[in-house]
Write a protein that holds these residues in place. Structure first.
Motif, PDB file in Angstrom:
ATOM      1  N   LEU A   9      13.179  -7.509 -11.648  1.00  6.76           N
ATOM      2  CA  LEU A   9      13.439  -8.024 -10.258  1.00  6.76           C
ATOM      3  C   LEU A   9      14.887  -7.807  -9.930  1.00  6.76           C
ATOM      4  CD1 LEU A   9      11.289 -11.395  -9.807  1.00  6.76           C
ATOM      5  CD2 LEU A   9      10.364  -8.690  -8.982  1.00  6.76           C
ATOM      6  N   SER A  10      15.489  -8.603 -10.906  1.00  7.80           N
ATOM      7  CA  SER A  10      17.410  -8.509 -10.922  1.00  7.80           C
ATOM      8  C   SER A  10      17.797  -6.889 -11.040  1.00  7.80           C
ATOM      9  CB  SER A  10      18.071  -9.145 -11.888  1.00  7.80           C
ATOM     10  OG  SER A  10      19.056  -8.946 -11.376  1.00  7.80           O
ATOM     11  N   ALA A  11      17.447  -5.905 -11.819  1.00 11.84           N
ATOM     12  CA  ALA A  11      17.418  -4.963 -11.631  1.00 11.84           C
ATOM     13  C   ALA A  11      16.986  -4.213 -10.139  1.00 11.84           C
ATOM     14  CB  ALA A  11      16.679  -3.919 -12.919  1.00 11.84           C
ATOM     15  N   ALA A  12      15.452  -4.374 -10.145  1.00 12.37           N
ATOM     16  CA  ALA A  12      15.017  -3.353  -8.789  1.00 12.37           C
ATOM     17  C   ALA A  12      16.336  -4.331  -7.445  1.00 12.37           C
ATOM     18  CB  ALA A  12      13.663  -4.437  -8.352  1.00 12.37           C
ATOM     19  N   SER A  13      16.792  -5.314  -7.026  1.00 13.50           N
ATOM     20  CA  SER A  13      17.277  -6.066  -6.148  1.00 13.50           C
ATOM     21  C   SER A  13      18.806  -5.068  -6.527  1.00 13.50           C
ATOM     22  CB  SER A  13      17.853  -6.687  -6.241  1.00 13.50           C
ATOM     23  OG  SER A  13      18.761  -7.774  -5.311  1.00 13.50           O
ATOM     24  N   ASN A  35      -1.203  -0.250 -17.572  1.00 16.88           N
ATOM     25  CA  ASN A  35       0.148  -0.539 -17.859  1.00 16.88           C
ATOM     26  C   ASN A  35       1.449  -1.486 -16.630  1.00 16.88           C
ATOM     27  OD1 ASN A  35       2.696  -1.800 -19.430  1.00 16.88           O
ATOM     28  ND2 ASN A  35       2.441  -0.183 -21.451  1.00 16.88           N
ATOM     29  N   LEU A  36       1.415  -2.850 -16.871  1.00 13.82           N
ATOM     30  CA  LEU A  36       1.782  -3.794 -15.924  1.00 13.82           C
ATOM     31  C   LEU A  36       3.917  -3.128 -16.292  1.00 13.82           C
ATOM     32  CD1 LEU A  36       0.944  -7.261 -15.079  1.00 13.82           C
ATOM     33  CD2 LEU A  36       0.250  -5.380 -14.221  1.00 13.82           C
ATOM     34  N   ALA A  37       3.808  -2.295 -16.969  1.00 13.25           N
ATOM     35  CA  ALA A  37       5.630  -2.169 -16.903  1.00 13.25           C
ATOM     36  C   ALA A  37       5.601  -0.835 -16.178  1.00 13.25           C
ATOM     37  CB  ALA A  37       5.834  -2.086 -18.430  1.00 13.25           C
ATOM     38  N   ASP A  38       4.576  -0.081 -15.397  1.00  8.81           N
ATOM     39  CA  ASP A  38       5.268   1.072 -14.853  1.00  8.81           C
ATOM     40  C   ASP A  38       5.405   0.837 -13.571  1.00  8.81           C
ATOM     41  OD1 ASP A  38       4.032   2.430 -17.234  1.00  8.81           O
ATOM     42  OD2 ASP A  38       2.177   3.545 -17.059  1.00  8.81           O
ATOM     43  N   ILE A  39       5.821  -0.327 -12.994  1.00 11.54           N
ATOM     44  CA  ILE A  39       5.736  -0.285 -11.478  1.00 11.54           C
ATOM     45  C   ILE A  39       7.546   0.646 -11.743  1.00 11.54           C
ATOM     46  CG2 ILE A  39       7.040  -2.730 -11.782  1.00 11.54           C
ATOM     47  CD1 ILE A  39       4.578  -2.384  -8.950  1.00 11.54           C
ATOM     48  N   THR A  40       7.550   1.116 -11.127  1.00 10.85           N
ATOM     49  CA  THR A  40       9.330   1.228 -10.278  1.00 10.85           C
ATOM     50  C   THR A  40       9.636  -0.299  -9.318  1.00 10.85           C
ATOM     51  OG1 THR A  40       8.574   1.972  -7.916  1.00 10.85           O
ATOM     52  CG2 THR A  40       8.089   3.258  -9.854  1.00 10.85           C
ATOM     53  N   LEU A  41      11.349   0.293  -9.482  1.00 12.21           N
ATOM     54  CA  LEU A  41      11.847  -0.908  -9.214  1.00 12.21           C
ATOM     55  C   LEU A  41      12.315  -0.833  -7.868  1.00 12.21           C
ATOM     56  CD1 LEU A  41      15.195   0.120 -11.461  1.00 12.21           C
ATOM     57  CD2 LEU A  41      13.671  -1.903 -12.237  1.00 12.21           C
ATOM     58  N   ARG A  42      11.954   0.102  -6.851  1.00  7.24           N
ATOM     59  CA  ARG A  42      11.740  -0.160  -5.422  1.00  7.24           C
ATOM     60  C   ARG A  42      10.451  -0.281  -5.318  1.00  7.24           C
ATOM     61  NH1 ARG A  42      11.200   4.904  -0.690  1.00  7.24           N
ATOM     62  NH2 ARG A  42      10.458   6.085  -2.383  1.00  7.24           N
ATOM     63  N   ALA A  43       9.170  -0.688  -5.990  1.00  3.77           N
ATOM     64  CA  ALA A  43       8.187  -0.861  -5.877  1.00  3.77           C
ATOM     65  C   ALA A  43       8.336  -2.456  -5.843  1.00  3.77           C
ATOM     66  CB  ALA A  43       6.905  -0.279  -6.398  1.00  3.77           C
ATOM     67  N   LEU A  44       8.905  -2.873  -6.573  1.00  4.83           N
ATOM     68  CA  LEU A  44       9.320  -4.324  -7.086  1.00  4.83           C
ATOM     69  C   LEU A  44       9.684  -4.949  -5.601  1.00  4.83           C
ATOM     70  CD1 LEU A  44       9.987  -4.949 -10.939  1.00  4.83           C
ATOM     71  CD2 LEU A  44       8.233  -5.336  -9.848  1.00  4.83           C
ATOM     72  N   HIS A  45      10.803  -4.124  -4.965  1.00  5.29           N
ATOM     73  CA  HIS A  45      12.151  -4.781  -3.797  1.00  5.29           C
ATOM     74  C   HIS A  45      11.349  -4.801  -3.585  1.00  5.29           C
ATOM     75  CE1 HIS A  45      15.498  -5.686  -1.970  1.00  5.29           C
ATOM     76  NE2 HIS A  45      15.082  -4.135  -1.428  1.00  5.29           N
ATOM     77  N   VAL A  46      10.425  -3.648  -3.429  1.00  9.17           N
ATOM     78  CA  VAL A  46       9.832  -3.930  -1.474  1.00  9.17           C
ATOM     79  C   VAL A  46       8.511  -4.667  -1.104  1.00  9.17           C
ATOM     80  CG1 VAL A  46       8.016  -2.234  -0.037  1.00  9.17           C
ATOM     81  CG2 VAL A  46      10.498  -1.225  -0.682  1.00  9.17           C
ATOM     82  N   ALA A 130       5.775   4.676  11.624  1.00  9.35           N
ATOM     83  CA  ALA A 130       6.050   4.985  10.870  1.00  9.35           C
ATOM     84  C   ALA A 130       5.454   4.786   9.353  1.00  9.35           C
ATOM     85  CB  ALA A 130       8.088   4.504  10.100  1.00  9.35           C
ATOM     86  N   VAL A 131       5.360   5.353   8.479  1.00 14.32           N
ATOM     87  CA  VAL A 131       4.540   5.313   6.942  1.00 14.32           C
ATOM     88  C   VAL A 131       5.629   6.092   5.734  1.00 14.32           C
ATOM     89  CG1 VAL A 131       2.419   6.067   5.209  1.00 14.32           C
ATOM     90  CG2 VAL A 131       2.255   6.218   8.632  1.00 14.32           C
ATOM     91  N   VAL A 132       5.723   5.105   4.950  1.00 12.86           N
ATOM     92  CA  VAL A 132       7.227   5.051   3.796  1.00 12.86           C
ATOM     93  C   VAL A 132       5.888   5.549   3.093  1.00 12.86           C
ATOM     94  CG1 VAL A 132       9.545   4.458   3.319  1.00 12.86           C
ATOM     95  CG2 VAL A 132       9.192   4.194   5.375  1.00 12.86           C
ATOM     96  N   PRO A 133       5.694   6.441   2.140  1.00  5.98           N
ATOM     97  CA  PRO A 133       5.544   6.382   0.788  1.00  5.98           C
ATOM     98  C   PRO A 133       6.855   5.744  -0.300  1.00  5.98           C
ATOM     99  CG  PRO A 133       6.762   8.665   1.429  1.00  5.98           C
ATOM    100  CD  PRO A 133       6.747   8.275   1.649  1.00  5.98           C
ATOM    101  N   LEU A 134       5.907   5.410  -1.589  1.00  3.12           N
ATOM    102  CA  LEU A 134       6.501   4.608  -2.821  1.00  3.12           C
ATOM    103  C   LEU A 134       5.309   5.457  -3.734  1.00  3.12           C
ATOM    104  CD1 LEU A 134       7.997   2.405  -0.412  1.00  3.12           C
ATOM    105  CD2 LEU A 134       8.774   0.909  -2.595  1.00  3.12           C
ATOM    106  N   PRO A 135       6.266   6.538  -4.577  1.00  2.00           N
ATOM    107  CA  PRO A 135       5.375   7.261  -5.549  1.00  2.00           C
ATOM    108  C   PRO A 135       5.842   5.880  -6.789  1.00  2.00           C
ATOM    109  CG  PRO A 135       7.555   8.252  -5.371  1.00  2.00           C
ATOM    110  CD  PRO A 135       7.187   7.068  -3.738  1.00  2.00           C
ATOM    111  N   GLY A 136       4.996   6.539  -7.760  1.00  2.00           N
ATOM    112  CA  GLY A 136       4.177   6.009  -8.976  1.00  2.00           C
ATOM    113  C   GLY A 136       3.392   6.270  -9.366  1.00  2.00           C
ATOM    114  N   ALA A 137       2.834   5.971  -9.754  1.00  2.00           N
ATOM    115  CA  ALA A 137       1.519   5.810 -11.538  1.00  2.00           C
ATOM    116  C   ALA A 137       0.679   6.142 -10.791  1.00  2.00           C
ATOM    117  CB  ALA A 137       1.172   4.248 -11.469  1.00  2.00           C
ATOM    118  N   SER A 138      -0.134   7.562 -10.986  1.00  2.00           N
ATOM    119  CA  SER A 138      -1.235   7.406 -10.629  1.00  2.00           C
ATOM    120  C   SER A 138      -1.730   8.501 -12.250  1.00  2.00           C
ATOM    121  CB  SER A 138      -0.891   9.388 -10.027  1.00  2.00           C
ATOM    122  OG  SER A 138      -2.043  10.300  -9.672  1.00  2.00           O
ATOM    123  N   SER A 139      -3.338   7.692 -11.878  1.00  2.00           N
ATOM    124  CA  SER A 139      -4.096   8.514 -13.255  1.00  2.00           C
ATOM    125  C   SER A 139      -4.609  10.440 -13.254  1.00  2.00           C
ATOM    126  CB  SER A 139      -4.929   7.979 -12.900  1.00  2.00           C
ATOM    127  OG  SER A 139      -5.991   7.994 -11.939  1.00  2.00           O
TER     128      SER A 139
END
Length: 303
Positions: A9-13, A35-46, A130-139
């Motif tokens: 969370l600190s790194a995301a900020s 895997n929870l570690a696959d969250i992105t820093l920008r996703a955590l911040h948003v 507006a719609v803003v995409p935050l890309p990340g995990a995808s099977s």
């Protein structure tokens, strides 16, 4: 669990806080597929920044937020799922018009691909918001990345995403038959209680390769590439293989499999047109590489 992600969370900020997050916008947030570690820093911040989070399942998303140490009240979580998406979109739009930031998260992966979210996004866009995409995990992309398709001489680049096939055997068989000559990779999703039926249906494609991704990114992840005809036997080798969520990549049909229909098209065109023109039109119609069709046309002319 909260302390586990405190540094994240600190790194995301630090990484994302200075970026622009306009108010009155919908943020489409990809979340981990296992895997929870696959969250992105920008996703955590948003997820921490937004005024509300629309979710496929509020209980699932609340548990996810707590795992990351993000605190949101129950009133900040809005249920937006396949059964109420059209109506619930209006609630989201009203919040956006008030200048709120709203995130949307499905249960796992990138929303609006196989999960809900597409109707919500369409409604927000129709409202000129507006719609803003935050890309990340995808099977889908995870499975494709380990399928190793590049060296197989695929006749077309790219892939086809078909998601879940029909649960009805006749319709499923018809869908698979329509893919018999597909020159691109095909991504299919399946649930554990229907994977045996899918494997049996795919077995009709014989030696065509399939890459099976089971429980991707999770503790008991399993990835294997087998022939379609041996897919049922592969499942039967281990009872645990019937558990978990599946992503199946059907590898591209090989050139020799596709030669019949393409030869017929090319022959018809060659009977009426000059060679180069016939090749160009055949490539446009079939999607086959022009060089391969040109060589085939020369061979047909010689014959």
């Amino acid at each position: 669990m909260i302390s586990t992600y405190a540094s994240a969370l600190s790194a995301a900020s630090d990484a994302a806080a200075d970026q622009n997050y306009p108010p009155g916008a919908l943020y489409v947030v990809a979340t981990p597929i296992g895997n929870l570690a696959d969250i992105t820093l920008r996703a955590l911040h948003v997820l921490g920044l937004v005024d509300a989070i629309a979710c496929e399942d509020t209980r699932h998303t609340q548990a996810l937020l707590r795992a990351y140490g993000i605190d949101k009240s129950a009133s900040q979580l809005l249920a937006v799922h396949q059964h109420n998406e059209a109506q619930a979109a209006q609630t989201v739009i009203e919040r956006l018009r008030q200048g709120q930031r709203v995130a949307y998260a499905s249960d796992a992966g990138t929303p609006a691909i196989s999960d809900p979210g597409a109707r919500l996004v369409a409604a927000v866009r129709q409202a000129h918001l507006a719609v803003v995409p935050l890309p990340g995990a995808s099977s889908v992309t995870a499975a494709l990345s380990v399928a190793g398709i590049a060296d197989e001489g695929a006749q077309q680049s790219g892939f086809v995403f078909v998601g879940f096939l029909s649960s009805k055997s006749t319709e499923r068989a018809a869908a698979i038959e329509s893919l018999r000559l597909e020159g691109r990779a095909v991504v299919i999703l399946e649930a554990p209680h229907r994977i045996e039926a899918l494997a049996t249906a795919l077995a009709t494609l014989g030696a065509r390769l399939v890459t099976i991704g089971r429980e991707l990114t999770k503790q008991f992840e399993e990835i294997a590439t087998v022939s379609a005809e041996s897919f049922p036997a592969w499942l039967a080798q281990d009872g645990n293989r019937l558990r978990g969520e599946f992503v199946v990549v059907l590898h591209p049909a090989q050139a020799e499999t596709q030669a019949g229909p393409d030869t017929r098209v090319l022959k018809l065109l060659l009977a009426q047109l000059p060679l180069k023109t016939a090749v160009k039109l055949a490539a446009d119609i079939t999607g086959e590489p022009r060089n391969a069709l040109y060589e085939l046309a020369l061979s047909l002319k010689e014959d």
